[in-house]
Design a protein around this motif. Sequence first.
Motif, mmCIF file in Angstrom:
data_model
loop_
_atom_site.group_PDB
_atom_site.id
_atom_site.type_symbol
_atom_site.label_atom_id
_atom_site.label_comp_id
_atom_site.label_asym_id
_atom_site.label_seq_id
_atom_site.Cartn_x
_atom_site.Cartn_y
_atom_site.Cartn_z
ATOM 1 N N THR A 227 112.357 64.850 79.121
ATOM 2 C CA THR A 227 112.517 64.830 80.448
ATOM 3 C C THR A 227 111.430 65.843 81.204
ATOM 4 O OG1 THR A 227 114.396 66.610 80.552
ATOM 5 C CG2 THR A 227 114.904 64.103 80.495
ATOM 6 N N THR A 228 111.021 65.392 82.383
ATOM 7 C CA THR A 228 109.831 66.284 83.157
ATOM 8 C C THR A 228 109.910 66.040 84.470
ATOM 9 O OG1 THR A 228 107.652 66.783 83.048
ATOM 10 C CG2 THR A 228 108.293 64.458 82.472
ATOM 11 N N PHE A 229 109.451 67.049 85.305
ATOM 12 C CA PHE A 229 109.132 66.841 86.547
ATOM 13 C C PHE A 229 107.913 65.616 86.767
ATOM 14 C CE2 PHE A 229 110.519 71.440 87.197
ATOM 15 C CZ PHE A 229 111.837 70.936 87.720
ATOM 16 N N GLY A 230 107.958 64.973 87.701
ATOM 17 C CA GLY A 230 106.838 63.901 87.821
ATOM 18 C C GLY A 230 105.522 64.448 88.015
ATOM 19 N N ASP A 231 105.314 65.841 88.281
ATOM 20 C CA ASP A 231 103.930 66.211 88.542
ATOM 21 C C ASP A 231 103.281 66.287 87.117
ATOM 22 O OD1 ASP A 231 103.777 66.521 91.057
ATOM 23 O OD2 ASP A 231 103.608 68.619 91.325
ATOM 24 N N ALA A 232 104.068 66.546 86.017
ATOM 25 C CA ALA A 232 103.346 66.764 84.717
ATOM 26 C C ALA A 232 103.266 65.543 84.068
ATOM 27 C CB ALA A 232 104.422 67.780 83.789
ATOM 28 N N MET A 233 103.512 64.374 84.597
ATOM 29 C CA MET A 233 103.442 63.249 83.817
ATOM 30 C C MET A 233 102.089 62.742 83.502
ATOM 31 S SD MET A 233 106.444 61.557 82.929
ATOM 32 C CE MET A 233 106.505 59.785 82.894
ATOM 33 N N ARG A 234 101.174 63.011 84.543
ATOM 34 C CA ARG A 234 99.708 62.269 84.571
ATOM 35 C C ARG A 234 98.963 63.430 84.131
ATOM 36 N NH1 ARG A 234 97.720 60.518 88.524
ATOM 37 N NH2 ARG A 234 99.009 61.549 90.154
ATOM 38 N N VAL A 235 99.167 64.573 83.679
ATOM 39 C CA VAL A 235 98.280 65.471 83.375
ATOM 40 C C VAL A 235 97.658 65.319 81.933
ATOM 41 C CG1 VAL A 235 98.124 68.105 83.038
ATOM 42 C CG2 VAL A 235 99.546 67.283 84.680
ATOM 43 N N PRO A 236 96.401 65.189 81.814
ATOM 44 C CA PRO A 236 95.787 64.830 80.736
ATOM 45 C C PRO A 236 95.846 65.814 79.470
ATOM 46 C CG PRO A 236 94.123 64.945 82.248
ATOM 47 C CD PRO A 236 95.277 65.530 82.849
ATOM 48 N N GLY A 237 96.357 65.502 78.338
ATOM 49 C CA GLY A 237 96.226 66.428 77.140
ATOM 50 C C GLY A 237 94.930 66.385 76.343
ATOM 51 N N PRO B 271 92.917 61.190 92.004
ATOM 52 C CA PRO B 271 94.178 61.220 91.587
ATOM 53 C C PRO B 271 94.557 60.068 90.603
ATOM 54 C CG PRO B 271 93.916 61.771 93.666
ATOM 55 C CD PRO B 271 92.592 61.300 93.365
ATOM 56 N N GLU B 272 94.120 59.081 90.880
ATOM 57 C CA GLU B 272 94.382 57.740 90.141
ATOM 58 C C GLU B 272 93.824 57.843 88.647
ATOM 59 O OE1 GLU B 272 92.984 57.435 92.965
ATOM 60 O OE2 GLU B 272 94.632 57.033 94.277
ATOM 61 N N HIS B 273 92.608 58.689 88.358
ATOM 62 C CA HIS B 273 92.224 58.805 87.072
ATOM 63 C C HIS B 273 91.777 60.120 86.751
ATOM 64 C CE1 HIS B 273 92.215 54.540 86.468
ATOM 65 N NE2 HIS B 273 91.670 54.258 87.889
ATOM 66 N N PRO B 274 92.821 61.225 86.836
ATOM 67 C CA PRO B 274 92.163 62.682 86.723
ATOM 68 C C PRO B 274 91.636 62.933 85.321
ATOM 69 C CG PRO B 274 94.591 62.431 86.327
ATOM 70 C CD PRO B 274 93.984 61.222 86.766
ATOM 71 N N ILE B 275 90.471 63.931 85.402
ATOM 72 C CA ILE B 275 90.023 64.546 84.320
ATOM 73 C C ILE B 275 90.810 65.837 84.162
ATOM 74 C CG2 ILE B 275 88.105 65.650 83.502
ATOM 75 C CD1 ILE B 275 86.451 63.290 84.500
ATOM 76 N N GLY B 276 90.812 66.468 85.397
ATOM 77 C CA GLY B 276 91.652 67.834 85.504
ATOM 78 C C GLY B 276 92.951 67.764 85.796
ATOM 79 N N ALA B 277 93.744 68.972 85.696
ATOM 80 C CA ALA B 277 95.165 69.034 86.221
ATOM 81 C C ALA B 277 95.168 69.295 87.718
ATOM 82 C CB ALA B 277 95.787 70.139 85.378
ATOM 83 N N CYS B 278 94.042 69.955 88.273
ATOM 84 C CA CYS B 278 94.278 70.270 89.601
ATOM 85 C C CYS B 278 94.015 68.995 90.630
ATOM 86 C CB CYS B 278 92.837 71.321 89.926
ATOM 87 S SG CYS B 278 92.720 72.705 88.996
ATOM 88 N N MET B 279 93.615 67.982 89.957
ATOM 89 C CA MET B 279 93.591 66.890 90.918
ATOM 90 C C MET B 279 95.147 66.086 90.656
ATOM 91 S SD MET B 279 91.810 64.758 92.866
ATOM 92 C CE MET B 279 89.950 64.919 92.558
ATOM 93 N N VAL B 280 95.921 66.275 89.813
ATOM 94 C CA VAL B 280 97.132 65.709 89.422
ATOM 95 C C VAL B 280 98.204 66.071 90.241
ATOM 96 C CG1 VAL B 280 98.564 64.808 87.888
ATOM 97 C CG2 VAL B 280 96.507 65.198 87.132
ATOM 98 N N SER B 281 98.474 67.403 90.323
ATOM 99 C CA SER B 281 99.619 68.066 90.882
ATOM 100 C C SER B 281 99.785 67.922 92.405
ATOM 101 C CB SER B 281 99.744 69.355 90.560
ATOM 102 O OG SER B 281 100.949 70.221 91.407
ATOM 103 N N SER B 282 100.730 67.925 93.107
ATOM 104 C CA SER B 282 101.007 68.077 94.439
ATOM 105 C C SER B 282 100.590 69.373 94.998
ATOM 106 C CB SER B 282 102.473 67.475 94.624
ATOM 107 O OG SER B 282 103.424 68.650 94.172
ATOM 108 N N GLU B 283 100.561 70.255 94.150
ATOM 109 C CA GLU B 283 100.166 71.495 94.590
ATOM 110 C C GLU B 283 98.757 71.857 94.154
ATOM 111 O OE1 GLU B 283 102.824 74.641 93.579
ATOM 112 O OE2 GLU B 283 104.610 73.684 94.471
ATOM 113 N N GLY B 284 97.974 70.866 93.641
ATOM 114 C CA GLY B 284 96.735 71.278 92.980
ATOM 115 C C GLY B 284 95.616 71.327 94.134
ATOM 116 N N ALA B 285 94.359 72.170 93.812
ATOM 117 C CA ALA B 285 93.611 72.457 94.882
ATOM 118 C C ALA B 285 93.033 71.297 95.136
ATOM 119 C CB ALA B 285 92.751 73.672 94.698
ATOM 120 N N CYS B 286 92.494 70.645 94.033
ATOM 121 C CA CYS B 286 91.633 69.440 94.217
ATOM 122 C C CYS B 286 92.310 68.185 94.814
ATOM 123 C CB CYS B 286 91.157 69.041 92.852
ATOM 124 S SG CYS B 286 90.018 70.186 91.892
#
Length: 389
Positions: free
Chosen positions: A94-104, A345-360
């Motif tokens: 289980t996870t918050f939604g923000d973490a779902m699309r962050v690339p590993g 946001p649809e195809h992020p390379i970095g985490a800063c583009m994913v999160s609702s708090e990210g600068a990107c």
Amino acid sequence: MKYVKEYRDPDKVQGVLQAIKRLGKILIIKKDRPIKLMEVCGGHTHAIFKYGLEELLPPTIEMIHGPGCPVCIMPKGRLDDAIAIAEHPAVIFTTFGDAMRVPGSQFSLLQAKAKGADIRMVYSPLDALEIAKVNPDRQVVFFAIGFETTAPSTALTVLQAESAGIENFSLFCNHVLVVPALEALLSNPDLQLDGFVGPGHVSMVIGTAPYQVIAQKYHKPLVVSGFEPLDLLQAIWMVLQQLADGRCEIENQYTRFVQATGNAVALEAMQRVFQVRDHFEWRGLGDIPHSGLKMRPEYAQFDAEAKFILPHRQVADHKACACGEILKGLKKPWECKVFGTACTPEHPIGACMVSSEGACAAYYKYGRLSLETKAKPTPVATSFVGIRS
């Protein structure tokens, strides 16, 4: 409407802006360069762009975006560990939604879900605990991320699980601490900062006292701020006033919620369940001593790191991604060569583009880059109607 529109009053905004401009003119003569203030919190970054505040500030003031996005600072190796847990057939992850699309290093939690892992989005750790109650034959793991803002709710959930005798619930703990991160930034000789706009939500928990090291050891002023336009502008003015006066103090603009001693109940729960790690890796900032939390030995039964064998690999970021430099305040998102093109946001390379708090994500949503001029992005959307520049 009480206590919302009052903090968005255009006339009051103009009054504070004029005071900021006056101080900016005085200070730029002393510094011979723009005054650089870092807003630590990702929520502040989004508020600044949502309400068009960066465009209203004079050119004598430059806002630097800090590492206050808990999803953004998560290194790829820890995400790979989370995915390894989630892929276990006996686990509901289980996870918050923000973490779902962050690339590993290979794929994200969302892609792992598409491959068959049982990964579920929740709104709080209590939701994960409820899932554990109705699935006693499965191990339910909660991806615990966030600063001191979210750590208390996680700790209280563990205490509730202990009280209820729920044995199939555990945490993959990645909670981090804000003050060690600020100290790491201030130890970087490449980053010139004049002061900080301090995080509001974190400070509601820890209070203002822990920031004293920033003023006393590093000689930088910090003002804790709320999230409305007038909150942020007043906090910026308060930092500038300190600089003009030659003072270096910790001040609290967000007095309607933040107290010097913080929230005693929340702090007690954190202290009971967690202890400070010797080291924790941050994306972009590297290994920062005493900057993360882990489960105390007496709560090992709720510690996913004790229950599962994890890869524990260190993984470098994508070579084209500037997330590390952005989190350190060395670059703005529009200075990343893949911002808004290969990285969206649809195809992020970095985490800063994913999160609702990210600068990107903030730049992309509210201040798209002008590729022709490579200038500071101009907001294309704002919900702050009525401000006169």
